[in-house]
Design a protein around this motif. Sequence first.
Motif, PDB file in Angstrom:
ATOM      1  N   GLU A 188       0.830  -1.215   0.000  1.00 55.89           N
ATOM      2  CA  GLU A 188       0.000   0.000   0.000  1.00 55.89           C
ATOM      3  C   GLU A 188       0.859   1.257   0.000  1.00 55.89           C
ATOM      4  N   TYR A 189       2.027   1.163   0.612  1.00 56.52           N
ATOM      5  CA  TYR A 189       2.974   2.285   0.616  1.00 56.52           C
ATOM      6  C   TYR A 189       3.232   2.735  -0.821  1.00 56.52           C
ATOM      7  N   ARG A 190       3.414   1.761  -1.723  1.00 57.11           N
ATOM      8  CA  ARG A 190       3.672   2.114  -3.128  1.00 57.11           C
ATOM      9  C   ARG A 190       2.391   2.576  -3.827  1.00 57.11           C
ATOM     10  N   TYR A 191       1.267   1.975  -3.491  1.00 57.00           N
ATOM     11  CA  TYR A 191       0.008   2.431  -4.088  1.00 57.00           C
ATOM     12  C   TYR A 191      -0.222   3.900  -3.734  1.00 57.00           C
ATOM     13  N   ASN A 192       0.073   4.244  -2.482  1.00 53.95           N
ATOM     14  CA  ASN A 192      -0.135   5.624  -2.035  1.00 53.95           C
ATOM     15  C   ASN A 192       0.793   6.609  -2.747  1.00 53.95           C
ATOM     16  N   HIS A 193       1.860   6.084  -3.342  1.00 50.52           N
ATOM     17  CA  HIS A 193       2.811   6.944  -4.055  1.00 50.52           C
ATOM     18  C   HIS A 193       2.640   6.876  -5.580  1.00 50.52           C
ATOM     19  N   LEU A 194       1.548   6.270  -6.042  1.00 49.44           N
ATOM     20  CA  LEU A 194       1.388   6.081  -7.493  1.00 49.44           C
ATOM     21  C   LEU A 194       1.371   7.420  -8.241  1.00 49.44           C
ATOM     22  N   GLU A 195       0.653   8.399  -7.706  1.00 46.97           N
ATOM     23  CA  GLU A 195       0.591   9.708  -8.391  1.00 46.97           C
ATOM     24  C   GLU A 195       1.987  10.293  -8.554  1.00 46.97           C
ATOM     25  N   LYS A 196       2.796  10.155  -7.497  1.00 45.15           N
ATOM     26  CA  LYS A 196       4.174  10.675  -7.556  1.00 45.15           C
ATOM     27  C   LYS A 196       4.991   9.896  -8.591  1.00 45.15           C
ATOM     28  N   ALA A 197       4.748   8.589  -8.694  1.00 46.20           N
ATOM     29  CA  ALA A 197       5.491   7.766  -9.680  1.00 46.20           C
ATOM     30  C   ALA A 197       5.131   8.216 -11.099  1.00 46.20           C
ATOM     31  N   ILE A 198       3.873   8.605 -11.290  1.00 52.32           N
ATOM     32  CA  ILE A 198       3.440   9.116 -12.603  1.00 52.32           C
ATOM     33  C   ILE A 198       4.128  10.468 -12.876  1.00 52.32           C
ATOM     34  N   ALA A 233       1.928   6.727 -17.489  1.00 56.60           N
ATOM     35  CA  ALA A 233       3.058   5.808 -17.268  1.00 56.60           C
ATOM     36  C   ALA A 233       3.677   6.148 -15.914  1.00 56.60           C
ATOM     37  N   ALA A 234       4.037   5.114 -15.139  1.00 58.49           N
ATOM     38  CA  ALA A 234       4.583   5.343 -13.798  1.00 58.49           C
ATOM     39  C   ALA A 234       5.997   4.800 -13.707  1.00 58.49           C
ATOM     40  N   LEU A 235       6.906   5.626 -13.215  1.00 56.15           N
ATOM     41  CA  LEU A 235       8.261   5.155 -12.891  1.00 56.15           C
ATOM     42  C   LEU A 235       8.470   5.384 -11.404  1.00 56.15           C
ATOM     43  N   TYR A 236       8.529   4.292 -10.669  1.00 56.73           N
ATOM     44  CA  TYR A 236       8.767   4.410  -9.233  1.00 56.73           C
ATOM     45  C   TYR A 236      10.202   4.873  -9.004  1.00 56.73           C
ATOM     46  N   ARG A 243      13.971  -1.316 -11.241  1.00 54.83           N
ATOM     47  CA  ARG A 243      13.283  -1.197  -9.934  1.00 54.83           C
ATOM     48  C   ARG A 243      11.768  -1.243 -10.101  1.00 54.83           C
ATOM     49  N   ASN A 244      11.272  -0.708 -11.226  1.00 59.08           N
ATOM     50  CA  ASN A 244       9.834  -0.719 -11.493  1.00 59.08           C
ATOM     51  C   ASN A 244       9.288  -2.146 -11.487  1.00 59.08           C
ATOM     52  N   GLY A 245      10.100  -3.056 -12.017  1.00 57.20           N
ATOM     53  CA  GLY A 245       9.690  -4.456 -12.100  1.00 57.20           C
ATOM     54  C   GLY A 245       9.552  -5.099 -10.736  1.00 57.20           C
ATOM     55  N   ALA A 246      10.448  -4.746  -9.810  1.00 59.95           N
ATOM     56  CA  ALA A 246      10.404  -5.350  -8.467  1.00 59.95           C
ATOM     57  C   ALA A 246       9.100  -4.996  -7.764  1.00 59.95           C
ATOM     58  N   ILE A 247       8.577  -3.798  -8.059  1.00 62.79           N
ATOM     59  CA  ILE A 247       7.347  -3.358  -7.396  1.00 62.79           C
ATOM     60  C   ILE A 247       6.152  -4.164  -7.901  1.00 62.79           C
ATOM     61  N   ALA A 248       6.147  -4.466  -9.213  1.00 55.60           N
ATOM     62  CA  ALA A 248       5.085  -5.332  -9.755  1.00 55.60           C
ATOM     63  C   ALA A 248       5.269  -6.764  -9.249  1.00 55.60           C
ATOM     64  N   PHE A 249       6.520  -7.224  -9.196  1.00 52.73           N
ATOM     65  CA  PHE A 249       6.789  -8.590  -8.746  1.00 52.73           C
ATOM     66  C   PHE A 249       6.301  -8.803  -7.312  1.00 52.73           C
ATOM     67  N   ALA A 250       6.436  -7.777  -6.473  1.00 50.41           N
ATOM     68  CA  ALA A 250       6.005  -7.903  -5.071  1.00 50.41           C
ATOM     69  C   ALA A 250       4.496  -8.128  -4.975  1.00 50.41           C
ATOM     70  N   VAL A 302      -1.479   0.141 -10.098  1.00 51.93           N
ATOM     71  CA  VAL A 302      -0.004   0.173 -10.086  1.00 51.93           C
ATOM     72  C   VAL A 302       0.533  -0.613 -11.283  1.00 51.93           C
ATOM     73  N   LEU A 303      -0.032  -1.803 -11.522  1.00 54.29           N
ATOM     74  CA  LEU A 303       0.435  -2.645 -12.632  1.00 54.29           C
ATOM     75  C   LEU A 303       0.225  -1.944 -13.983  1.00 54.29           C
ATOM     76  N   ILE A 304      -0.887  -1.213 -14.118  1.00 57.07           N
ATOM     77  CA  ILE A 304      -1.159  -0.501 -15.376  1.00 57.07           C
ATOM     78  C   ILE A 304      -0.133   0.614 -15.586  1.00 57.07           C
ATOM     79  N   GLY A 305       0.137   1.389 -14.535  1.00 53.62           N
ATOM     80  CA  GLY A 305       1.122   2.478 -14.645  1.00 53.62           C
ATOM     81  C   GLY A 305       2.495   1.946 -15.033  1.00 53.62           C
ATOM     82  N   ILE A 306       2.873   0.794 -14.441  1.00 56.40           N
ATOM     83  CA  ILE A 306       4.188   0.195 -14.722  1.00 56.40           C
ATOM     84  C   ILE A 306       4.230  -0.357 -16.144  1.00 56.40           C
ATOM     85  N   ALA A 307       3.158  -1.025 -16.590  1.00 56.72           N
ATOM     86  CA  ALA A 307       3.121  -1.576 -17.953  1.00 56.72           C
ATOM     87  C   ALA A 307       3.212  -0.447 -18.987  1.00 56.72           C
ATOM     88  N   ARG A 308       2.524   0.651 -18.710  1.00 53.40           N
ATOM     89  CA  ARG A 308       2.586   1.802 -19.628  1.00 53.40           C
ATOM     90  C   ARG A 308       4.022   2.317 -19.746  1.00 53.40           C
TER      91      ARG A 308
END
Length: 768
Positions: A383-393, A405-408, A431-438, A459-465
């Motif tokens: 959830e920590y990463r979900y809460n940061h999705l806007e920032k990743a975008i 598109a999201a880059l963590y 690093r983006n991949g590790a977040i989806a893998f988790a 999160v998965l959609i932002g990373i795939a984009r």
Amino acid sequence: MNHIYIKPDNWSIIEEGFDAERVKSSESLMSIGNGAMGQRANFEEHYSGETFQGSYVAGVYYPDKTRVGWWKNGYPEYFAKVLNAPNWIGINVTINGEQLDLAKCTKVEHFRRELNMKEGWLSRSFTATLQNSIEVKVDTKRFLSLEIDEVGAIEYNVTPLNSDAQIDFTPYLDSGITNEDTNWDDKFWDVLNVNHEGEQAYIVSRTMKTDFYVCTSMQTQVSLNGEALNQEKTVSDTIDKVSFTYKNQVSKGGTITMTKFGGYTADRNHDKNELIAVAKKTLSKVTAMGFDTLLKTQKEAWAKIWEMADISIEGDVAAQQGIRFNIFHLNQTYLGKDARLNIGPKGFTGEKYGGSTYWDTEAYCIPFYMATKDQNVAKSLLEYRYNHLEKAIENAQKLGFSNGAALYPMVTMNGEECHNEWEITFEEIHRNGAIAFAIYNYFRFTGDYSYIPEKGLEVLIGIARFWQQRATFSTAKNKYVILGVTGPNEYENNVNNNWYTNYIAKWCINYALENIEKVKEGFHDDYERVKGKTKITDNELDLWKKVADDMYFPFSEEKNIYLQQDGFLDKELITVADLPHSQRPINQKWSWDRILRSPYIKQADTLQGMYFFEDDFSTEELERHFDFYEPFTVHESSLSPCVHSIQAAKLGRVEQAYEFYLRTSRLDLDDYNHEVEEGLHITSMAGTWMSIVEGFGGMRIKDDMLSFEPKIPNQWDSYSFKINFRNQILKINITKEGTKFQLDGNDQIDILVKGKKVTISPNNMVTV
């Protein structure tokens, strides 16, 4: 100087004999924490020798302005740093007018320091002869309470041995603190209020720029031969410090004791105008309990943690001490109580890496917390990463990506990227991949799919984009390529087609597509909500699929292996075994240019992919790749030995797996990299846990069941651990004769042992 000075012990880290050259290393090794705050094992009394003073409050940070020689577009403005917080542990001691300072005593004997991991406390004892010839014995004990996590407690005893003496205690709070690690020598704290009342004192300070308010506080009590004294004190306060002085005559052989409670209340958890009131109440509460009662709650809280998290090894003290040291520090750093927090690579033990969050959390830490606590702790980390999705975008937008598109970030405190070496910030995108893998790993282990429709899918959609836009179509290869990256092996920068990055990109896209379908079929409302929010279209998904289906992977027909990246075989392939010992570690001996041209690998890279996605590769393929890449690996990243240990165990090379295990478990205790004084390697400690559970224990999830392929190193008589699997606790005990399984739960479960199904009923031991 001998780096290995810690005594072998199953439950404690023990140092005997005072050596000024070891002080900073011991301050790291014996750091204490309770998830909400932490501190290095600095001496309470004044010490004029070399020391690295450090106390830290979880979640309180400062954006230190970036310092780079050449600015590039897309660089973060700042590097976020966990702050060295005001010091509350200080107790200056003077004896007949002379300050006690171990750097200046004419003799220091019987020096012993112990970090008791079983019960969660730090003690120190010594006898010292001061320059005025008075000889004293000092005994101290301190801990940070797990139960009441805004306070710590110190008991400091002094006994004059060769004559009566006047002993003065001056406990203090000091907010005139700086970070060891600062770019511009900025002032980080603004002191707002210094005051005291009765035996309590408070300093309220505010961090510059980020505006965190923290009240540092203390309450003190003096006793003589066990009897509390009610005495006058003198008070001194300045703009950033407050101290009390208690003067006492002590007979030869008598013991004077300072009990000090202290800690931090922060506006992350309380109204900023109430901080002193809260501190006052908390201090009064623990003072009424007393040191011994609070210590008893500490022992009980740690017993509860160990009950679930312990790994017991019979017959090998070095291995046992190593794993408990790792488990202990992981729990001191993060307990899963606060979803706003995460796990910094140095925890509360130093300032390197800024105390920020890296991909280490997703790749290494989540499995440990999932199996030794419960799924809610792991879910908090997701959830920590979900809460940061806007920032990743936003991070991706700064680099020119669009359409959500999201880059963590590589490094973050609040979701914003704050790392500013271009070859990492812009290029270490795996690093983006590790977040989806988790997200996948969490579902695979817990069976709880609810997180994906509720939050994970976005999160998965932002990373795939991101991956679809980051790939380039090569007409020459008729494939999609990913150019200008740095893989997990940071001894290669700006390479094309790092195999691991390309593989995880393809996997992320396919995993996102699979879950879009799954949510569409089974969770109609969530699907409509996510579709409305992300505006995904069939055309876009077709484009993703094309990129994934046509991804390029560098491969050598001659060696029959995937290449770490394009051109890897152009290097001069001299193995590490043929590298003179005097050249190691290369990161301290070689120029960066020379490292980049060499074949040397800092940590698992191609092999990291084969660890994550092992079901995609046969054991023969793993063996081929392991035999090719491991000989070029210098393991100069703390995250390297654990992955190699797991894979060596899988290949049946138990002796080699054991060597890697010792290296990861005792990385800090034996100071392999000669840098332990900077702090510990917290996130790699979770990898140590995996090297036993997934390595020797061979634990995996197969066909939705726990699966084990147990192996045991020759050096061990047995080992045992527990796994919380879907709210049932399975205890596994592995000996040379066989493996025992015991279930603490309500329903029987089926597991696989060496591929065969075994049914375990509650409270019924099964031996395989």
